[in-house]
Design a protein around this motif. Sequence first.
Motif, mmCIF file in Angstrom:
data_model
loop_
_atom_site.group_PDB
_atom_site.id
_atom_site.type_symbol
_atom_site.label_atom_id
_atom_site.label_comp_id
_atom_site.label_asym_id
_atom_site.label_seq_id
_atom_site.Cartn_x
_atom_site.Cartn_y
_atom_site.Cartn_z
ATOM 1 N N ILE A 17 64.350 33.641 69.842
ATOM 2 C CA ILE A 17 64.753 32.302 70.296
ATOM 3 C C ILE A 17 65.983 32.394 71.185
ATOM 4 C CG2 ILE A 17 66.179 31.839 68.227
ATOM 5 C CD1 ILE A 17 65.174 28.893 68.414
ATOM 6 N N GLY A 18 66.076 31.482 72.134
ATOM 7 C CA GLY A 18 67.261 31.421 72.977
ATOM 8 C C GLY A 18 67.192 30.223 73.904
ATOM 9 N N ASP B 173 73.577 25.030 73.420
ATOM 10 C CA ASP B 173 73.035 25.873 72.346
ATOM 11 C C ASP B 173 73.038 25.209 70.970
ATOM 12 O OD1 ASP B 173 75.736 25.917 71.770
ATOM 13 O OD2 ASP B 173 75.894 28.099 71.648
ATOM 14 N N LYS C 169 69.297 24.540 69.858
ATOM 15 C CA LYS C 169 68.638 25.847 69.681
ATOM 16 C C LYS C 169 69.089 26.511 68.378
ATOM 17 C CE LYS C 169 70.698 29.256 70.785
ATOM 18 N NZ LYS C 169 71.622 30.004 69.912
ATOM 19 N N THR C 170 70.407 26.430 68.106
ATOM 20 C CA THR C 170 70.941 27.075 66.900
ATOM 21 C C THR C 170 70.438 26.364 65.641
ATOM 22 O OG1 THR C 170 72.863 27.729 68.171
ATOM 23 C CG2 THR C 170 73.087 27.819 65.794
ATOM 24 N N ALA D 238 66.939 27.562 65.130
ATOM 25 C CA ALA D 238 66.953 28.934 64.595
ATOM 26 C C ALA D 238 67.277 28.926 63.100
ATOM 27 C CB ALA D 238 67.978 29.782 65.357
ATOM 28 N N THR D 239 68.236 28.099 62.717
ATOM 29 C CA THR D 239 68.631 28.036 61.299
ATOM 30 C C THR D 239 67.478 27.514 60.444
ATOM 31 O OG1 THR D 239 70.891 27.581 61.968
ATOM 32 C CG2 THR D 239 70.340 27.078 59.700
ATOM 33 N N SER E 223 64.802 30.165 60.123
ATOM 34 C CA SER E 223 65.251 31.203 59.199
ATOM 35 C C SER E 223 65.164 30.706 57.755
ATOM 36 C CB SER E 223 66.683 31.589 59.581
ATOM 37 O OG SER E 223 67.236 32.391 58.594
ATOM 38 N N ILE F 5 64.524 36.054 62.638
ATOM 39 C CA ILE F 5 64.966 35.476 63.906
ATOM 40 C C ILE F 5 65.757 36.487 64.728
ATOM 41 C CG2 ILE F 5 66.430 33.668 64.945
ATOM 42 C CD1 ILE F 5 63.963 32.577 63.522
ATOM 43 N N ASP G 133 68.104 35.749 67.615
ATOM 44 C CA ASP G 133 68.716 34.663 68.400
ATOM 45 C C ASP G 133 69.485 35.299 69.556
ATOM 46 O OD1 ASP G 133 70.111 32.552 69.483
ATOM 47 O OD2 ASP G 133 70.702 31.688 67.558
#
Length: 214
Positions: A95-96, A104, A107-108, A111-112, A115, A121, A123
């Motif tokens: 992911i990015g 971001d 996106k973060t 990702a969390t 996860s 992940i 990242d």
Amino acid sequence: MQAFLADCTRSVLEGDADLAVKLALEALDRKYPPLEVIENGFVKGIREVGRLWEEGTLFLPELVMGAEAMKRAMNVLQPALGKGARPESAGHVVIGTIEGDIHDIGKTLVATMLSANGFEISDLGADVPAARFVDEAEAKGAGCIAISALLTTTMSGQKRVVEELAKRSLKGKVRVMVGGAPCSDEWAREIGADGYAGDAVAAVTLAQSLMGGR
Ligand code: B1M
């Protein structure tokens, strides 16, 4: 709870990072659901900051201060999103945020949530060149690439990732999902991505269906 969420929103609107952190810690203390506090408290604040900035009521330094307050609160709340028994791996996601784009926060959060739902992940952060997504997916044997874009000027980079996969004969083997404010189902179809997710919860459902997980 409603009054508390309104305070979270206000802390971001006022760019008051200390208050945002205090409220995030208080939310953990009171055992409020962290995702609800993020989505219905802090995220509401940053979206309102964006709206006011667009209409010219707020200026760039205030946008930056709002984002800083939001990020500091997220740093406190994110570990709580991933708490609980970790299920076996549901697959690997790279992911990015695409090249040229430094947004971001969303996106973060995605990702969390991935996860927390058992995905491994990678990242890559923000401002990531298209080829780098594919390099990482190849190196890690990832089943999915998730690309965030918040700017209409950078979303075309998502298409470059799909093209790069095709160039390396990986299209269809590594699935692609896109997300971020300017994206849509239609955009995903247009560029040949496998799907679009509108928020972090939808991203988990989409990743599960793309990767045949739970
Ligand atoms: Co900027 N910015 N910004 N900004 N910023 C927007 C995106 C904008 C819509 C504001 C506006 O005009 N109302 C506008 C874009 C206009 C457009 O392109 N049409 C804009 C602009 C213009 C800019 C600059 C160009 C401003 C300037 O310098 N003149 C500049 C660009 C810098 C760059 O990237 N090169 C810029 C800079 C910044 C800050 C640095 C100040 C800061 C970012 C800080 C950071 O991220 N580290 C910032 C912020 C905070 C915003 C707004 C206000 C909020 C974004 C955010 O964090 N939202 C934003 C306005 C808005 O979105 N309403 C805006 C909260 C976050 C949780 O939601 O990111 O949408 P979001 O993520 C969601 C979903 O979209 C989805 O799930 C997330 C969780 O629910 N999702 C995915 C996101 N990625 C996903 C990936 C997936 C799946 C789902 O997998 C594939």
